[in-house]
Design a protein around this motif. Structure first.
Motif, PDB file in Angstrom:
ATOM      1  N   LEU A   1       0.823  -1.207   0.000  1.00 50.25           N
ATOM      2  CA  LEU A   1       0.000   0.000   0.000  1.00 50.25           C
ATOM      3  C   LEU A   1       0.857   1.258   0.000  1.00 50.25           C
ATOM      4  CD1 LEU A   1      -2.894  -0.910   2.434  1.00 50.25           C
ATOM      5  CD2 LEU A   1      -3.018  -0.558  -0.021  1.00 50.25           C
ATOM      6  N   GLU A   2       1.966   1.202   0.712  1.00 46.38           N
ATOM      7  CA  GLU A   2       2.840   2.360   0.762  1.00 46.38           C
ATOM      8  C   GLU A   2       3.421   2.669  -0.621  1.00 46.38           C
ATOM      9  OE1 GLU A   2       6.916   3.975   2.889  1.00 46.38           O
ATOM     10  OE2 GLU A   2       6.150   2.010   3.421  1.00 46.38           O
ATOM     11  N   LEU A   3       3.892   1.643  -1.318  1.00 46.76           N
ATOM     12  CA  LEU A   3       4.451   1.870  -2.657  1.00 46.76           C
ATOM     13  C   LEU A   3       3.376   2.339  -3.629  1.00 46.76           C
ATOM     14  CD1 LEU A   3       6.874  -1.172  -3.017  1.00 46.76           C
ATOM     15  CD2 LEU A   3       7.451   1.197  -2.473  1.00 46.76           C
ATOM     16  N   ALA A   4       2.214   1.728  -3.572  1.00 47.08           N
ATOM     17  CA  ALA A   4       1.134   2.108  -4.484  1.00 47.08           C
ATOM     18  C   ALA A   4       0.647   3.529  -4.218  1.00 47.08           C
ATOM     19  CB  ALA A   4      -0.019   1.122  -4.366  1.00 47.08           C
ATOM     20  N   SER A   5       0.776   3.988  -2.984  1.00 48.47           N
ATOM     21  CA  SER A   5       0.306   5.337  -2.656  1.00 48.47           C
ATOM     22  C   SER A   5       1.082   6.407  -3.419  1.00 48.47           C
ATOM     23  CB  SER A   5       0.398   5.587  -1.155  1.00 48.47           C
ATOM     24  OG  SER A   5       1.751   5.693  -0.744  1.00 48.47           O
ATOM     25  N   TYR A   6       2.288   6.104  -3.845  1.00 44.41           N
ATOM     26  CA  TYR A   6       3.062   7.072  -4.623  1.00 44.41           C
ATOM     27  C   TYR A   6       2.466   7.300  -6.005  1.00 44.41           C
ATOM     28  CZ  TYR A   6       6.683   7.048  -1.083  1.00 44.41           C
ATOM     29  OH  TYR A   6       7.373   7.183   0.096  1.00 44.41           O
ATOM     30  N   LEU A   7       1.607   6.403  -6.441  1.00 43.47           N
ATOM     31  CA  LEU A   7       0.963   6.560  -7.750  1.00 43.47           C
ATOM     32  C   LEU A   7      -0.481   7.028  -7.640  1.00 43.47           C
ATOM     33  CD1 LEU A   7       2.285   3.363  -9.565  1.00 43.47           C
ATOM     34  CD2 LEU A   7       3.142   5.702  -9.732  1.00 43.47           C
TER      35      LEU A   7
ATOM     36  N   THR B   1       0.628   5.778 -19.883  1.00 44.48           N
ATOM     37  CA  THR B   1       1.390   4.631 -20.367  1.00 44.48           C
ATOM     38  C   THR B   1       2.436   4.259 -19.322  1.00 44.48           C
ATOM     39  OG1 THR B   1       3.040   6.004 -21.448  1.00 44.48           O
ATOM     40  CG2 THR B   1       1.108   5.376 -22.762  1.00 44.48           C
ATOM     41  N   LYS B   2       3.079   3.151 -19.540  1.00 44.69           N
ATOM     42  CA  LYS B   2       4.130   2.688 -18.631  1.00 44.69           C
ATOM     43  C   LYS B   2       5.230   3.743 -18.522  1.00 44.69           C
ATOM     44  CE  LYS B   2       7.762  -0.804 -18.487  1.00 44.69           C
ATOM     45  NZ  LYS B   2       8.268  -2.024 -19.117  1.00 44.69           N
ATOM     46  N   ASP B   3       5.668   4.281 -19.644  1.00 43.58           N
ATOM     47  CA  ASP B   3       6.742   5.281 -19.632  1.00 43.58           C
ATOM     48  C   ASP B   3       6.323   6.552 -18.896  1.00 43.58           C
ATOM     49  OD1 ASP B   3       8.460   3.603 -21.003  1.00 43.58           O
ATOM     50  OD2 ASP B   3       7.881   4.394 -22.963  1.00 43.58           O
ATOM     51  N   GLU B   4       5.076   6.966 -19.070  1.00 47.50           N
ATOM     52  CA  GLU B   4       4.587   8.157 -18.367  1.00 47.50           C
ATOM     53  C   GLU B   4       4.551   7.928 -16.857  1.00 47.50           C
ATOM     54  OE1 GLU B   4       1.658  10.006 -21.823  1.00 47.50           O
ATOM     55  OE2 GLU B   4       0.854   8.581 -20.359  1.00 47.50           O
ATOM     56  N   LEU B   5       4.164   6.723 -16.446  1.00 48.93           N
ATOM     57  CA  LEU B   5       4.131   6.414 -15.012  1.00 48.93           C
ATOM     58  C   LEU B   5       5.535   6.362 -14.419  1.00 48.93           C
ATOM     59  CD1 LEU B   5       1.309   3.734 -14.919  1.00 48.93           C
ATOM     60  CD2 LEU B   5       1.211   6.064 -14.018  1.00 48.93           C
ATOM     61  N   ILE B   6       6.478   5.816 -15.168  1.00 48.19           N
ATOM     62  CA  ILE B   6       7.863   5.784 -14.701  1.00 48.19           C
ATOM     63  C   ILE B   6       8.389   7.212 -14.562  1.00 48.19           C
ATOM     64  CG2 ILE B   6      10.227   5.158 -15.348  1.00 48.19           C
ATOM     65  CD1 ILE B   6       9.006   2.591 -16.611  1.00 48.19           C
ATOM     66  N   ASP B   7       8.124   8.047 -15.548  1.00 55.72           N
ATOM     67  CA  ASP B   7       8.548   9.441 -15.499  1.00 55.72           C
ATOM     68  C   ASP B   7       7.915  10.152 -14.306  1.00 55.72           C
ATOM     69  OD1 ASP B   7       9.828  11.838 -16.632  1.00 55.72           O
ATOM     70  OD2 ASP B   7       7.755  12.475 -17.003  1.00 55.72           O
ATOM     71  N   TYR B   8       6.632   9.919 -14.067  1.00 54.56           N
ATOM     72  CA  TYR B   8       5.937  10.527 -12.936  1.00 54.56           C
ATOM     73  C   TYR B   8       6.572  10.083 -11.615  1.00 54.56           C
ATOM     74  CZ  TYR B   8       2.323  11.564  -9.525  1.00 54.56           C
ATOM     75  OH  TYR B   8       1.658  12.024  -8.418  1.00 54.56           O
ATOM     76  N   ALA B   9       6.844   8.791 -11.486  1.00 55.06           N
ATOM     77  CA  ALA B   9       7.436   8.275 -10.250  1.00 55.06           C
ATOM     78  C   ALA B   9       8.799   8.889  -9.991  1.00 55.06           C
ATOM     79  CB  ALA B   9       7.533   6.749 -10.324  1.00 55.06           C
ATOM     80  N   ILE B  10       9.598   9.049 -11.021  1.00 54.48           N
ATOM     81  CA  ILE B  10      10.923   9.644 -10.868  1.00 54.48           C
ATOM     82  C   ILE B  10      10.806  11.116 -10.480  1.00 54.48           C
ATOM     83  CG2 ILE B  10      13.028  10.312 -12.115  1.00 54.48           C
ATOM     84  CD1 ILE B  10      12.677   7.664 -13.710  1.00 54.48           C
ATOM     85  N   ARG B  11       9.929  11.856 -11.167  1.00 55.46           N
ATOM     86  CA  ARG B  11       9.778  13.290 -10.904  1.00 55.46           C
ATOM     87  C   ARG B  11       9.244  13.577  -9.509  1.00 55.46           C
ATOM     88  NH1 ARG B  11       5.951  15.643 -13.606  1.00 55.46           N
ATOM     89  NH2 ARG B  11       5.130  13.801 -14.613  1.00 55.46           N
TER      90      ARG B  11
ATOM     91  N   LEU C   1      12.813   3.834  -5.225  1.00 56.17           N
ATOM     92  CA  LEU C   1      13.336   3.066  -6.351  1.00 56.17           C
ATOM     93  C   LEU C   1      12.494   1.821  -6.623  1.00 56.17           C
ATOM     94  CD1 LEU C   1      15.547   2.791  -8.468  1.00 56.17           C
ATOM     95  CD2 LEU C   1      16.924   1.599  -6.768  1.00 56.17           C
ATOM     96  N   GLU C   2      11.912   1.237  -5.577  1.00 54.36           N
ATOM     97  CA  GLU C   2      11.092   0.031  -5.746  1.00 54.36           C
ATOM     98  C   GLU C   2       9.895   0.293  -6.655  1.00 54.36           C
ATOM     99  OE1 GLU C   2      12.082   1.161  -2.789  1.00 54.36           O
ATOM    100  OE2 GLU C   2      13.223  -0.464  -1.864  1.00 54.36           O
ATOM    101  N   VAL C   3       9.311   1.500  -6.568  1.00 56.74           N
ATOM    102  CA  VAL C   3       8.167   1.843  -7.421  1.00 56.74           C
ATOM    103  C   VAL C   3       8.601   1.861  -8.874  1.00 56.74           C
ATOM    104  CG1 VAL C   3       6.456   3.624  -7.968  1.00 56.74           C
ATOM    105  CG2 VAL C   3       7.030   3.151  -5.579  1.00 56.74           C
ATOM    106  N   VAL C   4       9.718   2.499  -9.149  1.00 53.47           N
ATOM    107  CA  VAL C   4      10.228   2.576 -10.518  1.00 53.47           C
ATOM    108  C   VAL C   4      10.561   1.179 -11.039  1.00 53.47           C
ATOM    109  CG1 VAL C   4      12.048   3.524 -11.985  1.00 53.47           C
ATOM    110  CG2 VAL C   4      11.075   4.918 -10.146  1.00 53.47           C
TER     111      VAL C   4
END
Length: 73
Positions: free
Chosen positions: A5-11, A19-29, A34-37
């Protein structure tokens, strides 16, 4: 890949219909751990857009998972 739940809360505030790439970019920004990415990178991508976290993590708890009856209160 593992989700909590903690990791998912970041999204939770991610720009869904993403898209997958947009979500990765969002997580980084947003400074997600690192586990989320890494979890997002391990998704098999076919170029699809995701509507919500439930499409990425099928066990994500929803309101239906809780035994709370709003009509009683």
């Amino acid at each position: 890949m593992y989700w909590t739940l903690e990791l998912a809360s970041y999204l939770s505030d991610a720009p869904w219909y993403a898209t997958k790439d947009e979500l990765i970019d969002y997580a980084i920004r947003t400074g997600a751990p690192l586990e989320v990415v890494e979890n997002l990178q391990s998704i098999e991508d076919e170029g699809d857009s995701y509507d919500s976290i439930e499409e990425i993590w099928s066990d994500y708890p929803t309101d239906e998972d809780y035994l709370w009856n709003e009509d009683e209160y």
